[in-house]
Scaffold this motif. Sequence first.
Motif: not given
Length: 549
Positions: A239, A338, A340
């Motif tokens: 993330d 949160s 990528d």
Amino acid sequence: MRPAIAKPRLAETIPRPRLPRLGNLPALRAALPPLALLATMAVLLWLGLRPLGTPDVVPADAPATEFSAARAMEHLRVIAAEPRVIGSPGNIAARQYLIDQIRALGLEPEVQTTTSVVSEGREGFRAGVVNNVIVRVPGTASTGVIAINAHYDSGDTGPGASDCGSCVVTGLETLRATLASEPLKNDLLFVFVDGEERHMMGSAAFTEQHPWAKDIRLALNYEATGSGGAAILYVTSEDNAWLVSEFLDVAPDPAAWSLIPTISNLFPDGRFDSDLGEYTQQGSQGLGFLYFDDPTAYHSARDNIAEIDLGSIQQEGGYTLAVARYFGNLDLTDMPSSGDRVFFNVWPGVVVHYSATWAVPLAALVTLAIAGLLVLGRRRSELTTGGLLAGALGWLLITLGATLANVLLWVVVRLVEADYQVWMVGSYQTTLHVVALCAATVAAVMALYTLLGRRVRQQNLVAGTLLASLVPLWVTSLLAPGLSYLVAWPLLFASLPLAWRLLVRERAMSDWVRVAVLAVGVVPALVLLPATLAPMTAPAARFQRMPRT
């Protein structure tokens, strides 16, 4: 009486050569566009490899607030004087040097001496006593700790100037430059760990046993599997969207491709993350950097100060100081984690990056573009169903055939040269072999497509290849978005020549226009692929470790 015969003069016997004008050389004129295309492709390839270079070294007389690899080199001459295997005299000497240098900066380091036990899966356990050198620089109003990790031990086959003396001196020089600058809000923690070469025993001991480990919000780590080259962002915590975006905005001369972090996350047991994994397993966010050029120096006597590229240390130091200063003044209480990021270099220091959630819409755009071309081609009777199927199947067979030819050729090389039967790590002195294999692959693909082109029209071959390429596009976009840019952008641009062919009448296209269109079509492939795939040649064995239980 014989009649007199006039002797011809020399000028009449040998005709005077006439130099033809360029306009009278149709063959040469016809060859110029293809040669221009090859030259353009060579330039694009050169541009694609440029991000693998290193920045200029900041001299030792630079302002105290700057990171200087030349100053760091003075430490490296001492640290990399001999191998530093855990428990060896060189290891002890390096540890004492670290302690002395930290004290010379007015700080008091802590030596964490403890027993570390790590699991090696089915192979059992590895245990030993490690001595980690730790120093904390308090912030003015800390909201979390930024850890800068480097291992000071080395392998037993060389002095470890790059692996990882370079990491240690990067930490030392960053510590010095930080103390010479304005105080930061957040605490900095410099962790010089022992026993990394013994399955990360030092970092495991620190993150699991030391009370300061729970305060860490961001960790940086360094590795080297060569003697130089670009220091790339090769691994991140999961993330990573916010973290990578912030890093790329502040880092000088960044070199980063999301390919390797994605692969690392897909195969966590491979432990590509090295020491950084010990921090991220405890909940910290993290960034890992690696340089890999000249892999023959890795874990050998050539890993010495004579071979090392100071530009690599300068680049790592530039990253570290920039990250420390930027994140050192942020509120780290609630760091976003949160999603990528997809990222890749297009120029030295220029990294394109966007949310991984864009991968699917981009794939849909490429799919619609190709579908539109197929419909247009069918309506104009340029494309046929059978031809499209032949082109798609041909792409699959040619890909497999070229791969098989490459494998067989390498088998022959190994049969002829017995020294290649055993490789210690990576590709050992095989640069010419790699170039030759690449050339053989290109030749095989061209030959197979030429043969197929005798039965299938060119536009059907191109369209069929684009159609078949939608499979890897959607596989990467859905399952591994960090890899999707390697397919999406080359595929989108590769559709442009077909679009031009279908939209413009063949007779309206000159040879030079064709060259221009084809050159545009190969831009992403030649700019993105070489530098992206080059780091994958770094020895993966460097990071092998079974998961701990």
